[in-house]
Structures are given as structure tokens and as C-alpha cells.
Design a protein around this motif. Structure first.
Motif, PDB file in Angstrom:
ATOM      1  N   ILE A   1      32.399  61.343 103.191  1.00  0.00           N
ATOM      2  CA  ILE A   1      33.585  61.890 102.420  1.00  0.00           C
ATOM      3  C   ILE A   1      34.696  61.120 103.292  1.00  0.00           C
ATOM      4  O   ILE A   1      35.266  61.757 104.257  1.00  0.00           O
ATOM      5  CB  ILE A   1      33.946  63.387 102.315  1.00  0.00           C
ATOM      6  CG1 ILE A   1      32.537  63.806 101.526  1.00  0.00           C
ATOM      7  CG2 ILE A   1      35.171  63.392 101.665  1.00  0.00           C
ATOM      8  CD1 ILE A   1      32.800  65.470 101.800  1.00  0.00           C
ATOM      9  N   PRO A   2      35.025  59.661 102.926  1.00  0.00           N
ATOM     10  CA  PRO A   2      36.160  59.235 104.045  1.00  0.00           C
ATOM     11  C   PRO A   2      37.668  59.793 103.368  1.00  0.00           C
ATOM     12  O   PRO A   2      37.724  60.039 102.211  1.00  0.00           O
ATOM     13  CB  PRO A   2      36.259  57.753 103.540  1.00  0.00           C
ATOM     14  CG  PRO A   2      35.459  57.675 102.260  1.00  0.00           C
ATOM     15  CD  PRO A   2      34.558  58.972 101.943  1.00  0.00           C
ATOM     16  N   PHE A   3      38.661  59.980 104.228  1.00  0.00           N
ATOM     17  CA  PHE A   3      40.002  60.240 103.621  1.00  0.00           C
ATOM     18  C   PHE A   3      40.883  59.835 104.670  1.00  0.00           C
ATOM     19  O   PHE A   3      40.592  59.557 106.048  1.00  0.00           O
ATOM     20  CB  PHE A   3      39.973  61.847 103.446  1.00  0.00           C
ATOM     21  CG  PHE A   3      39.635  62.698 104.694  1.00  0.00           C
ATOM     22  CD1 PHE A   3      40.830  63.001 105.507  1.00  0.00           C
ATOM     23  CD2 PHE A   3      38.285  62.984 104.838  1.00  0.00           C
ATOM     24  CE1 PHE A   3      40.563  63.836 106.829  1.00  0.00           C
ATOM     25  CE2 PHE A   3      38.110  63.715 105.874  1.00  0.00           C
ATOM     26  CZ  PHE A   3      39.228  64.131 106.785  1.00  0.00           C
ATOM     27  N   ALA A   4      42.238  59.647 104.200  1.00  0.00           N
ATOM     28  CA  ALA A   4      43.315  59.093 105.236  1.00  0.00           C
ATOM     29  C   ALA A   4      42.981  57.864 105.885  1.00  0.00           C
ATOM     30  O   ALA A   4      43.739  57.464 106.869  1.00  0.00           O
ATOM     31  CB  ALA A   4      43.663  60.143 106.065  1.00  0.00           C
TER      32      ALA A   4
ATOM     33  N   LEU B   1      27.938  64.736 105.951  1.00  0.00           N
ATOM     34  CA  LEU B   1      27.121  65.650 105.691  1.00  0.00           C
ATOM     35  C   LEU B   1      25.809  65.252 105.136  1.00  0.00           C
ATOM     36  O   LEU B   1      25.379  64.739 104.048  1.00  0.00           O
ATOM     37  CB  LEU B   1      27.541  66.923 104.347  1.00  0.00           C
ATOM     38  CG  LEU B   1      29.039  67.115 104.313  1.00  0.00           C
ATOM     39  CD1 LEU B   1      29.496  67.825 103.272  1.00  0.00           C
ATOM     40  CD2 LEU B   1      29.450  68.028 105.519  1.00  0.00           C
ATOM     41  N   ALA B   2      24.704  65.726 106.030  1.00  0.00           N
ATOM     42  CA  ALA B   2      23.129  65.191 105.951  1.00  0.00           C
ATOM     43  C   ALA B   2      22.450  66.116 106.114  1.00  0.00           C
ATOM     44  O   ALA B   2      22.595  67.211 106.812  1.00  0.00           O
ATOM     45  CB  ALA B   2      23.164  64.215 107.287  1.00  0.00           C
TER      46      ALA B   2
ATOM     47  N   GLN C   1      23.276  68.823 108.879  1.00  0.00           N
ATOM     48  CA  GLN C   1      24.144  68.101 109.935  1.00  0.00           C
ATOM     49  C   GLN C   1      25.584  67.830 109.289  1.00  0.00           C
ATOM     50  O   GLN C   1      25.576  67.070 108.387  1.00  0.00           O
ATOM     51  CB  GLN C   1      23.800  67.145 110.920  1.00  0.00           C
ATOM     52  CG  GLN C   1      24.840  66.595 111.727  1.00  0.00           C
ATOM     53  CD  GLN C   1      24.153  65.661 112.842  1.00  0.00           C
ATOM     54  OE1 GLN C   1      23.037  65.968 113.728  1.00  0.00           O
ATOM     55  NE2 GLN C   1      24.686  64.471 113.146  1.00  0.00           N
ATOM     56  N   ALA C   2      26.498  68.242 110.096  1.00  0.00           N
ATOM     57  CA  ALA C   2      27.919  67.970 109.547  1.00  0.00           C
ATOM     58  C   ALA C   2      28.739  67.095 110.819  1.00  0.00           C
ATOM     59  O   ALA C   2      28.668  67.482 111.967  1.00  0.00           O
ATOM     60  CB  ALA C   2      28.944  69.172 109.356  1.00  0.00           C
TER      61      ALA C   2
ATOM     62  N   GLY D   1      32.368  64.213 116.403  1.00  0.00           N
ATOM     63  CA  GLY D   1      31.429  65.445 116.974  1.00  0.00           C
ATOM     64  C   GLY D   1      30.711  65.836 115.864  1.00  0.00           C
ATOM     65  O   GLY D   1      30.460  65.415 114.696  1.00  0.00           O
ATOM     66  N   ALA D   2      29.721  66.758 116.058  1.00  0.00           N
ATOM     67  CA  ALA D   2      28.526  67.184 115.024  1.00  0.00           C
ATOM     68  C   ALA D   2      28.340  68.400 115.337  1.00  0.00           C
ATOM     69  O   ALA D   2      28.290  69.188 116.625  1.00  0.00           O
ATOM     70  CB  ALA D   2      27.535  66.211 114.882  1.00  0.00           C
TER      71      ALA D   2
END
Length: 245
Positions: free
Chosen positions: A35-38, A45-46, A64-65, A79-80
Motif C-alpha cells: 500500500i503506497p501513499f504520499a 502486509l505479508a 508481517q507488517a 521497521g517491521a
């Protein structure tokens, strides 16, 4: 030159596996929602399900986020948070919480072949569900990567794009390993990907992994991993240059 050096490393490492070393065959299936933004931020999200094809059985389910910020065309920081459950063997099941901080350095961001260095530092918190005991471990991961378009002039040249993936990764445990059947040491990956359009990409990746069984005998194993991935990108109005972690 960079790509040639990576290929030399691949073919140098794999034949060097010690004779008589234990081996495994693994199958991994992965879904990645990006989800790309800005224009400079991406959240990935995997979900990953992996299993060993022989006995004794081993299987793992992970979520994983990974939020990522592109500071410039040369540097990303990330980060994750990972949550995972693993059936290590018939008598051991573990649950893991893993936090990660990392950075990716892009050496050739505007060239045909993308070359990168990914450095991550992880804190692993693993619960043995049978004994109800937590174990903690810290490790660094260093990976050199190359992504090469095959039928286009660049990775951003449009749809119906075929590309190859080459990378080598080393795992450096700072303190102690947690007890698990496949404690990672090294990975070498070779794969192919196909971008249907902006939203969908499929990848098949073969991974050779050297790992250690820290539950039983601490023996080193050679793992052949076959990974099938579906990458799903949304928010087409603001395309992302990220190709996932």
C-alpha cells in the motif's frame, strides 16, 4: 560488473556444501499486499505459509507488517513486526514475536539493473508452547540484491514485464540462537518474476539455505526452498518503486 560478481558468488557457494550434510526440501507460499501513499511511504502486509516436504513434518504460518519510508532515491528506512506460529517437530510448537529495524541502500536507482544492499537488525522473542518458556535473541541480516529486467529497458517501463532476482544474505546472531529446527545462517536466492500490470506480480524463487537445528543435535543442514509469491499493489494513482522485502 555487479551482476556478474553476484552470479559468481552464487555458483561458488552452492557447490561448496559439505558432503554428507543433512538436507531438506521446503515449499513456501507468500502473499504480499503493498500500500503506497504520499509518494514516499509504503506499507507491506505479508502472509507466508511454509512447510517441509519430508518427515518429520515442520510447518510455519507468519504475518508481517512492514512500513517503509523512502528518504531519497538512494536510501529507504523501515521497521517491521512479525507474528508467527511454527510446528518445529512432533513435540515442539513455538510462537514468535519479532521486531525489526532496517535500511536499504540503492546503488543504481535509475539504471536498468537495480543493485541494493539491505541491512536489518531483529529482536526475536520466541515462546515454547509446551514448556511455556520465552527465549530472546538478537541478530543482524545483511543482503546484497540485484533485480534485472529481461524484456524491458527498466523495471518501470510498463506492464507484461519479465525480470530476474539474484541475492545473497548472511544472518549474524549477536548473542544466542533460539531453539528451532531451521536456524538461518546463509541464503542464496535465484528467481523470476512477471509483472502483469501495476496491481499484480507473480514470482518464483529458488532459495538455497544453510541452517542449523538448534533443538536437537545442532547439525548444519542444507535446505532447498521453492517459493511462490503473489504481490498485490493498490493505490495506482501513486505508483511505488518498492518491490517488497
Amino acid at each position: 560488473m555487479v551482476t556478474r560478481n553476484i552470479i559468481v558468488i552464487l555458483f561458488t557457494l552452492i557447490p561448496g556444501i559439505a558432503q554428507g550434510q543433512q538436507s531438506s526440501e521446503q515449499l513456501w507460499t507468500e502473499y504480499m499486499l503493498n500500500i503506497p501513499f504520499a509518494n514516499v511511504y509504503t506499507v507491506e502486509l505479508a502472509a507466508t505459509y511454509s512447510t517441509v516436504l519430508e518427515s518429520p513434518k515442520w510447518r510455519s504460518l507468519e504475518f508481517q507488517a512492514t512500513p517503509e519510508w523512502s528518504i531519497s532515491q538512494h536510501v529507504d528506512v523501515m521497521g517491521a513486526l512479525l507474528l508467527g506460529a511454527t510446528v518445529q517437530n512432533e513435540s515442539t510448537t513455538t510462537f514468535e514475536i519479532r521486531e525489526m529495524l532496517g535500511a536499504r541502500i540503492h546503488f543504481t536507482p535509475n539504471q536498468r539493473i537495480l543493485t541494493r544492499l539491505l541491512v536489518r537488525f531483529e529482536q526475536r522473542n520466541q515462546l515454547d508452547q509446551e514448556s511455556d518458556i520465552w527465549q530472546n535473541s538478537h541478530r543482524a541480516r545483511i543482503r546484497t540484491e540485484a533485480i534485472i529486467p529481461i524484456n524491458r529497458k527498466s523495471m518501470f517501463a510498463g506492464d507484461k514485464l519479465l525480470y530476474s532476482i539474484l541475492d545473497v544474505e548472511s544472518f549474524i546472531v549477536v548473542d544466542q540462537n533460539v531453539e528451532e529446527r531451521f536456524a538461518n545462517r546463509y541464503r542464496v536466492r535465484v528467481g523470476m518474476g512477471y509483472r502483469i500490470n501495476y496491481n499484480l506480480r507473480f514470482e518464483f524463487v529458488y532459495t538455497w539455505q544453510e541452517s542449523r537445528n538448534t533443538i536437537e543435535d545442532d547439525n548444519i543442514t542444507s535446505d532447498n526452498i521453492f517459493r511462490f509469491r503473489l504481490k498485490h499493489y493498490i493505490n495506482k494513482a501513486k505508483p511505488s518503486v518498492s518491490y517488497g522485502n
